[in-house]
Design an enzyme around this catalytic site. Structure first.
Site: not given
Ligand code: ZN
Length: 483
Positions: A74-75, A124, A225
């Protein structure tokens, strides 16, 4: 006898008009009733959502045949993404990247690389700011759209996968789930958290240890992440991959076929509400998004067929290719403006007439397909008109065609076509064939030729607007069987 035909015509017109009147009479109240029912239904939905009840559309998910881990990052993308991609490549595994629109705009080339490597991309939201995303579902929805646009511009990708920043627990209510589901998105939480973001700089050893604690179910969706500051995740990644390999897991990117993990509702941390007007607006927007996805799905299907065609090992003469002009004549003007590439249009408007010796076979538009100027026709209709027969072998996912001493097998599980004759087998890899709604479509010319016949002529009959293909049935195969 002109008077008689006038009477005839008059009768026909009056019959037509009375039919119309009857239809209008019956249709009017029905459509009003439908509208009322829709209003009522919408109201009911709204009340249910308000009470916290989650509402889903019916979907079929596919359970993988072996334990599978879905690595998710993620991110990103960030400066760390390249290294993550390198490791995944070295280990030969695929993963999923839930990207932020903001980051996508900063590093579009990393999005393209991830796509090129075969990884799945997820949405996201745009900026990950909880107070914006969870103070109103309208803002969340807007950020999903912004990120969609960023992904489209960066890498020409569209995704149905969504992950809520911070997860859905305490953040999503029934309304959040509802609009995303209605639009066709799949919201994925996770069932194993690597713990790489529980504070700044969690060391790699701790991340590995956390993952080692599992749980190791049949489908593991692992949260990690690749955003700025997650160097330790990158460091831990090879060990994490080897851990799952040692346990016999397969690695796969997420897809809409994977059953998502959703956290239980929990107490919502945010003070917000959805009014009836906003509900109507977002319901409508979700409906529009669904249409965009449907259109995209159709394009994807065509795209994959073309890719397969690219790998086709053509043996013997090439198939007939209809010129762009001919296709335009056939399609009339109806497709102008919205048809970007005539050659890719798979649903031509004109009927296709195949002349087989003394018989004829007519396919209405929609009953056959055209890919890159090649006609694909339902195999059963074709072979039966030629005097052979076709069977579907469910277990092998294969259509088999019997014609004289020849057998052709269209194998959809191995994506190959096998021609058997006189104890000899020829295999064609990735042939142009399609399985759609239970119908097997095969290339007309190639099939005819593999069965020992050939196409004499083809063209557009300008009188009746039909595409016409004439096949000479040679070799005396036709009607040699007793059926
Ligand atoms: Zn996130």
């Amino acid at each position: 006898m002109p008077s008689l035909s006038h009477v005839h015509l008059f009768r026909r017109i009056s019959l037509f008009l009375s039919l119309m009147l009857v239809m209008i009479y019956f249709m009017e109240p029905v459509s009003k009733a439908n509208a009322a029912a829709n209003d009522e239904e919408r109201q009911e939905t709204y009340e249910q959502l308000k009470s916290g009840k989650r509402i889903w559309t019916d979907k079929a998910y596919v359970k993988p045949e072996q334990p599978t881990v879905y690595l998710t990052f993620d991110d990103g993308p960030s400066k760390l993404t390249d290294r993550v991609l390198d490791i995944l490549r070295e280990e030969g595994v695929l993963a999923t990247f839930f990207m932020l629109g903001e980051q996508v705009e900063t590093y579009p080339e990393k999005v393209r690389q991830a796509v090129k490597d075969g990884h799945a991309i997820g949405n996201h939201t745009y900026n990950h700011k909880y107070n914006e995303l969870y103070s109103s579902v309208a803002t969340f929805w807007k950020q999903i759209e912004q990120t969609e646009q960023a992904l489209d511009e960066a890498a020409d990708v569209r995704t149905k996968l969504v992950r809520a920043p911070g997860g859905t627990f305490g953040n999503f209510d029934a309304f959040y789930y509802y609009y995303l589901d209605q639009a066709g998105f799949e919201v994925h939480d996770w069932n194993v958290d690597s713990g790489d973001s529980k504070r700044v700089g969690v060391p790699a050893s701790e991340i590995i240890q956390t993952v080692k604690n599992g749980p190791f179910g049949d489908e593991v969706i692992l949260l990690m992440h690749d955003g700025t500051g997650h160097e330790q995740t990158v460091k831990a990644l090879p060990d994490i991959i080897r851990l799952f390999k040692a346990k016999g897991y397969a690695f796969a990117p997420l897809s809409p076929q994977v059953k998502p993990v959703h956290f239980s509702a929990g107490k919502i941390k945010w003070n917000r509400s959805v009014g009836q007007a906003l509900h109507n607006k977002l319901s409508a927007e979700a409906g529009e998004q669904r249409l965009v996805f449907e259109e995209w799905n159709a394009e994807q299907e065509q795209g994959s067929t073309q890719q397969e065609a690219g790998g086709l090992q053509v043996q013997g003469p090439a198939e007939e290719v209809w010129s762009v002009q001919e296709q335009q004549v056939l399609k009339g003007t109806a497709f102008e403006g919205n048809n970007r590439n005539v050659g890719n249009q798979s649903m031509p408007f004109a009927p296709l007439e195949i002349i087989l010796g003394s018989g004829k076979l007519l396919f209405e538009p929609g009953k056959y397909r055209m890919i890159d100027g090649h006609n694909l026709v339902p195999v059963r209709n074709l072979i039966e008109a030629m005097g052979g027969h076709a069977e579907w072998r469910e277990g092998q996912h294969t259509a088999a065609v019997h014609y004289g001493s020849r057998v052709i097998e269209y194998d959809f599980s191995h994506h190959e076509m096998r021609v058997n004759q006189g104890g000899k087998q020829t295999v064609y890899h990735l042939p142009q064939m399609e399985l759609r709604d239970g119908t097997v479509y095969v290339p007309l010319r190639k099939t005819v030729e593999l069965l020992g016949s050939h196409i004499v002529s083809y063209g557009v009959d300008k009188d009746n607007g039909r595409m016409q293909v004439e096949v000479a049935l040679t070799g005396g195969y036709a009607f040699t069987y007793g059926f």
